[in-house]
Design a protein around this motif. Structure first.
Motif, PDB file in Angstrom:
ATOM      1  N   ALA A   1       0.810  -1.272  -0.028  1.00 47.05           N
ATOM      2  CA  ALA A   1       0.044  -0.025   0.009  1.00 47.05           C
ATOM      3  C   ALA A   1       0.723   1.180  -0.056  1.00 47.05           C
ATOM      4  N   LYS A   2       1.973   1.210   0.657  1.00 48.17           N
ATOM      5  CA  LYS A   2       2.885   2.368   0.854  1.00 48.17           C
ATOM      6  C   LYS A   2       3.737   2.289  -0.234  1.00 48.17           C
ATOM      7  N   ARG A   3       4.096   1.420  -1.183  1.00 47.92           N
ATOM      8  CA  ARG A   3       4.937   1.129  -2.131  1.00 47.92           C
ATOM      9  C   ARG A   3       6.336   0.974  -1.593  1.00 47.92           C
ATOM     10  N   ILE A   4       6.574   0.586  -0.318  1.00 46.79           N
ATOM     11  CA  ILE A   4       7.858   0.584   0.210  1.00 46.79           C
ATOM     12  C   ILE A   4       8.859  -0.338  -0.255  1.00 46.79           C
ATOM     13  N   LEU A   5       9.933   0.085  -0.704  1.00 44.95           N
ATOM     14  CA  LEU A   5      11.066  -0.762  -1.233  1.00 44.95           C
ATOM     15  C   LEU A   5      11.883  -1.449  -0.078  1.00 44.95           C
ATOM     16  N   LEU A   6      11.822  -2.740   0.225  1.00 47.50           N
ATOM     17  CA  LEU A   6      12.516  -3.591   1.001  1.00 47.50           C
ATOM     18  C   LEU A   6      13.719  -3.882   0.435  1.00 47.50           C
ATOM     19  N   LEU A   7      15.013  -3.357   1.029  1.00 48.10           N
ATOM     20  CA  LEU A   7      16.241  -3.783   0.459  1.00 48.10           C
ATOM     21  C   LEU A   7      17.115  -4.416   1.597  1.00 48.10           C
ATOM     22  N   PRO A   8      17.364  -5.839   1.569  1.00 47.95           N
ATOM     23  CA  PRO A   8      18.084  -6.669   2.406  1.00 47.95           C
ATOM     24  C   PRO A   8      19.305  -6.587   1.867  1.00 47.95           C
ATOM     25  N   SER A   9      20.357  -6.513   2.946  1.00 44.93           N
ATOM     26  CA  SER A   9      21.789  -6.141   2.381  1.00 44.93           C
ATOM     27  C   SER A   9      22.733  -6.939   3.258  1.00 44.93           C
TER      28      SER A   9
END
Length: 256
Positions: free
Chosen positions: A158-166
């Motif tokens: 819904a928030k278009r959150i970009l999840l970036l595991p690193s």
């Protein structure tokens, strides 16, 4: 390719504290999170060596840094390093979203740098703006989605959150070489350390043989910055590493 030339006038203990902390912080902030001047960032575990490096580099890039920590001494330390604001978080009752949003002119933040995981998941979701970036680089409280957050993916969408595991350790040699190159050329990287504009904090040094005491000290969550193990003699160091290798070999059923 992965060797850093010693900085003139900086002791070996300080030098030993630089590579992992600053390489990790730099790639999280500027290569993974792509953080830009004028943006707002929540930095969890901000008094860690990675957190302290990130605060200083981000502040010098014109980024608003909101630090979370678990002790008052660490909160004050983060402010001295340049955090815009710093907040105490009670691990038994995690709440920080509303306070940070209010501090950020009643607006959610652009980026979160998160080494915590599960326990901060719900507050992170509240804290991030539309199209926010969530850089996940650790799971200190676990990696499971809480049972009381069944709609996690829906809220992320819904928030278009970009999840970036690193992670850094498993990266290629070429990637690590690029981090070092950028740290060398960026004014907020190695040049700022050499000039003294950015501080490298060593909390406490233990002899190599005191490794268990060092771990106990770290588990108390009292350190602010790096805990170092010093090699006190060549023979003692060799004996220590031989024992460690024996343990690893037995654990993994490796014949010597």
């Amino acid at each position: 390719r992965h060797v850093i030339r010693a900085f003139s006038g900086i002791g070996m203990q300080i030098l030993a504290s630089i590579p992992e902390a600053f390489m990790t912080a730099y790639q999280l902030c500027f290569m993974v999170g792509n953080i830009k001047s004028g943006e707002s960032v929540i930095l969890h575990a901000a008094a860690s060596s990675v957190g302290q490096a990130a605060i200083q580099m981000l502040a010098r890039k014109g980024v608003k840094v909101y630090a979370t920590v678990r002790t008052e001494a660490k909160r004050l330390h983060c402010l001295r390093l340049g955090a815009t604001a710093a907040f105490l978080v009670d691990s038994s009752n995690v709440q920080f979203a509303q306070s940070i949003i209010e501090a950020n002119n009643n607006s959610p933040v652009d980026v979160i740098l998160d080494p915590v995981g599960t326990n901060y998941l719900q507050e992170n979701l509240k804290s991030l703006n539309i199209d926010g970036r969530w850089v996940l680089y650790g799971l200190m409280s676990g990696g499971a989605i809480p049972s009381d957050e069944p709609a996690f993916l829906a809220r992320l969408l819904a928030k278009r959150i970009l999840l970036l595991p690193s992670t850094l350790r498993s990266r290629s040699a070429e990637y690590k070489e690029e981090i070092l190159s950028r740290l060398e050329s960026d004014p907020v990287g190695f040049p700022a350390i050499r000039s003294g504009d950015i501080t490298v904090v060593v909390d406490k040094t233990f002899a190599m043989e005191e490794v268990l005491a060092a771990h106990r000290y770290m588990n108390q969550n009292e350190n602010t910055g790096k805990i170092l193990l010093a090699v006190t003699s060549t023979s003692n160091a060799l004996q220590f590493f031989e024992k460690e290798l024996d343990i690893i070999a037995r654990r993994n059923h490796i014949k010597k």
